[in-house]
Design a protein around this motif. Structure first.
Motif: not given
Ligand SMILES: [Zn+2]
Length: 448
Positions: A11-31
């Motif tokens: 039941d996770e939103l794809v948006y939420s999944w992408f948010c976690r991808y962003y955090v876990h992958s250690g991106f410098f910024s959301s952009k």
């Protein structure tokens, strides 16, 4: 190059999944995470759907989950597409997964009310997620329109500070960072709990890709044997239904109670909003299955189709119809004119065609309805005047964001072309002050 995607939670939103991808992958910024996933920044990223992914991202994601499955199980598709026609439903499923289509082109997205502007969460689910998964995430079911409580914990949902709309300053906001430790308020009202369970059952039911029974027919037969349908089955008492329904839901504290206009459109078959359909059906005491897998015979569907009084061959009481329709029409037209009827908020031009379509009228019928005719005329404007209002709306909206902007930004938001600008200038002054007019003219002049 996309390296690592975490598994998506139930039941996770794809948006939420992408948010976690962003955090876990250690991106410098959301952009920079967005650049990895989407085609261009100007595309339509989405919180309720998937958004315009680039080919590399699509390839990686499709290896993990078929895109149809993602749309069905991890976006708000089961809400928005639930009651649209079979053909539209199939098109929407394909285009949301494979064609990167903006959801607003596929079905109606109603404006949001107080309580629905931000992504919501359940404080107890947050704790549970952290225990079982080590982190929390944005749940789809907490975002269903009019869903006030968590059905699992029976406590009220809490609004975060993350806008639910996609277009407002899109950035990745992981639930883990935006769900504070809030006070838990349990829902006491048994009817509210029942209604929330009802919404959930309808949302969770498998999507029907075979049956094409119009939801207007389903509701019509749900109204049989009630005081809202004449025993002959020829007319619906929509005003009475709206009044009673409003009384029923007012005490429950819903975010949005369906208006007479919205109910009428659903009963006449021109719209099929999830929230409106569920409110009517729950109020009438219909079972969720009656909505999600209807068992009407073709004769029953035909009976409903024949009942639309606009199409009746029997003489119409025009005075009565004019009186009944005028207040509804006024609300419809005002919403279109000032933009409050659409999620984007853009003011639109009220055309005769629109009035006929929205009200289910047939050719020239408006001529028999002087009150309605007068309302329509009051809101009638030329194209240049409407363009002027759109430009002012876009200008005000961009200015409120507090960042520098140019004519190209206004053009994108308003949809108005520069070649029409000369004809628009005289109308600008009618709708705003000289100062703003000069600023707009200056923006056009400096556009290269
Ligand atoms: Zn919960």
């Amino acid at each position: 190059m996309i390296s690592y995607f975490p598994a998506i939670y139930p039941d996770e939103l794809v948006y939420s999944w992408f948010c976690r991808y962003y955090v876990h992958s250690g991106f410098f910024s959301s952009k920079s995470a967005m650049q990895e996933l989407y085609c261009k920044r100007s595309d339509n990223p989405s919180k309720e759907f998937i958004g315009n992914l680039n080919p590399g991202a699509v390839e990686q994601i499709a290896k993990m989950y078929p895109l149809d499955k993602l749309v069905l199980e991890h976006t708000m598709y089961p809400q928005y597409a639930r009651f649209i026609s079979l053909e539209q439903k199939k098109t929407a499923l394909y285009r949301l997964g494979h064609d990167n289509c903006d959801a607003h082109h596929l079905f109606c997205v109603l404006p949001r009310s107080e309580g629905e502007h931000y992504l919501r969460f359940c404080p107890l689910c947050v704790n549970e997620d952290r225990e079982t998964c080590g982190e929390t995430y944005w749940h789809r079911k907490h975002q269903i329109r009019n869903m006030g409580i968590c059905t699992k914990h029976r406590c009220r949902l809490v609004e975060s500070s993350v806008p639910a709309k996609s277009e407002q300053g899109f950035v990745f906001c992981p639930a883990e960072h935006y769900t504070g430790c809030d006070k838990v308020v349990f829902e006491e009202d048994p009817q509210m709990i029942q209604f929330a369970n009802y919404l959930e059952s309808v949302f969770d039911a498998p999507m029907d890709f075979e049956n094409d029974t119009p939801i207007s027919s389903v509701l019509y037969h749900g109204m049989c044997q009630t005081k809202y349908l004449k025993p002959s089955g020829r007319s619906r008492y929509t005003k009475q239904l709206t009044d009673d329904l409003n009384g029923f839901y007012r005490d429950m504290g819903l975010y949005t109670i369906a208006s007479m206009y919205q109910i009428q459109r659903v009963l006449l078959g021109s719209r099929s909003d999830f929230s409106v359909v569920c409110q009517v059906a729950f109020f009438l005491g219909m079972m969720p299955e009656e909505l999600t897998s209807p068992t009407l015979t073709p004769e029953q569907v035909q009976q409903e189709q024949d009942s639309h009084y606009m199409k009746d061959t029997a003489p119409v009481d025009w005075v009565q119809l004019d009186t009944d329709t005028a207040p509804i029409l006024e609300a419809v037209i005002r919403g279109v004119y000032d933009g409050t009827a659409s999620e984007s908020g853009r003011p639109e031009r009220v055309s005769e065609r629109l009035v006929y379509r929205e009200m289910g009228l047939l050719g020239h019928q408006l001529e028999n309805m002087p009150m309605c005719q007068a309302i329509f005329e009051r809101y009638t404007e030329s194209y240049p005047e409407n363009w002027a209002r759109k430009i002012i709306w876009a200008y005000q909206r961009l200015r409120a964001q507090g960042k520098p902007f140019y004519w190209s930004d206004i053009r994108k938001l308003s949809g108005v072309k520069k070649k029409n600008f000369q004809s628009i200038i005289p109308y600008l002054v009618n709708h705003t002050d000289d100062n703003m007019v000069n600023q707009i003219i200056a923006l056009v002049a400096t556009d290269t």
